[in-house]
Scaffold this motif. Sequence first.
Motif, short mmCIF file in Angstrom:
data_model
loop_
_atom_site.label_atom_id
_atom_site.label_comp_id
_atom_site.label_asym_id
_atom_site.label_seq_id
_atom_site.Cartn_x
_atom_site.Cartn_y
_atom_site.Cartn_z
N LEU A 49 0.81 -1.21 0.00
CA LEU A 49 0.00 0.00 0.00
C LEU A 49 0.84 1.27 0.00
CD1 LEU A 49 -2.81 1.33 0.35
CD2 LEU A 49 -2.50 1.06 2.81
N LEU A 59 -8.03 6.05 6.06
CA LEU A 59 -7.20 5.14 6.85
C LEU A 59 -7.42 5.31 8.35
CD1 LEU A 59 -4.02 5.52 4.72
CD2 LEU A 59 -5.09 3.33 5.26
N LYS A 62 -5.11 3.78 11.12
CA LYS A 62 -4.18 2.91 10.40
C LYS A 62 -3.08 3.68 9.67
CE LYS A 62 -7.67 -0.59 9.61
NZ LYS A 62 -8.34 -1.43 8.62
N GLN A 63 -3.30 5.00 9.46
CA GLN A 63 -2.35 5.78 8.68
C GLN A 63 -0.95 5.78 9.30
OE1 GLN A 63 -2.61 10.28 9.24
NE2 GLN A 63 -4.70 9.61 9.71
N TRP A 65 0.74 3.28 10.46
CA TRP A 65 1.55 2.09 10.18
C TRP A 65 1.27 1.42 8.83
CZ3 TRP A 65 -1.34 -2.25 9.33
CH2 TRP A 65 -2.65 -2.25 9.82
N ALA A 66 0.32 1.93 8.06
CA ALA A 66 -0.14 1.24 6.85
C ALA A 66 0.80 1.36 5.64
CB ALA A 66 -1.53 1.75 6.46
N GLN A 69 2.62 -1.65 3.72
CA GLN A 69 2.10 -2.92 4.23
C GLN A 69 1.15 -3.56 3.21
OE1 GLN A 69 3.24 -4.23 7.14
NE2 GLN A 69 4.58 -2.44 7.02
N VAL A 74 -3.55 -4.43 6.17
CA VAL A 74 -4.14 -3.12 6.48
C VAL A 74 -5.65 -3.23 6.60
CG1 VAL A 74 -4.44 -0.75 5.68
CG2 VAL A 74 -2.23 -1.90 5.36
N TRP A 75 -6.27 -3.92 5.68
CA TRP A 75 -7.73 -4.05 5.70
C TRP A 75 -8.13 -5.53 5.82
CZ3 TRP A 75 -6.52 0.14 2.10
CH2 TRP A 75 -6.87 1.38 2.64
N SER A 76 -7.66 -6.14 6.88
CA SER A 76 -7.98 -7.56 7.09
C SER A 76 -9.48 -7.79 7.20
CB SER A 76 -7.26 -8.08 8.34
OG SER A 76 -7.66 -7.33 9.48
#
Length: 118
Positions: A49, A59, A62-63, A65-66, A69, A74-76
């Motif tokens: 990403l 995000l 999440k921004q 650490w995303a 990745q 990120v979007w599990s």
Amino acid sequence: MGARIRQFDWGSTPLGPIEHWPQSVKTAVDFMLAAPQAVFVFWGSDHLLLFNDASLPILGEKQEWALGQPFGLVWSEIWEDFRPLMEEVMAGKSLYFEDQAIPVTGRPARPIGWFTYS
């Protein structure tokens, strides 16, 4: 985001150092960073990403650490629904979706987002 992307340790990812990126990746990132709307670039078989400033509200938390990745990490919460779409895109198919409700964790005030994407 341009500065964050330049400072990120890409050598620890399958993309490798920026100076070795294919021109296609560099062009996609340039387009993404110049866009006024939220743009995400998912690159390679791991769907790594990259994103622009306009993507930060999507995000949410999440921004931090995303960057760099895999999409599935990120979007599990939506990966199983998006995996077949990613496979189609990686096989060369163009896809477009309009006004799709998508649950997005990391945004407590807005856990469902409405997205148009391709």
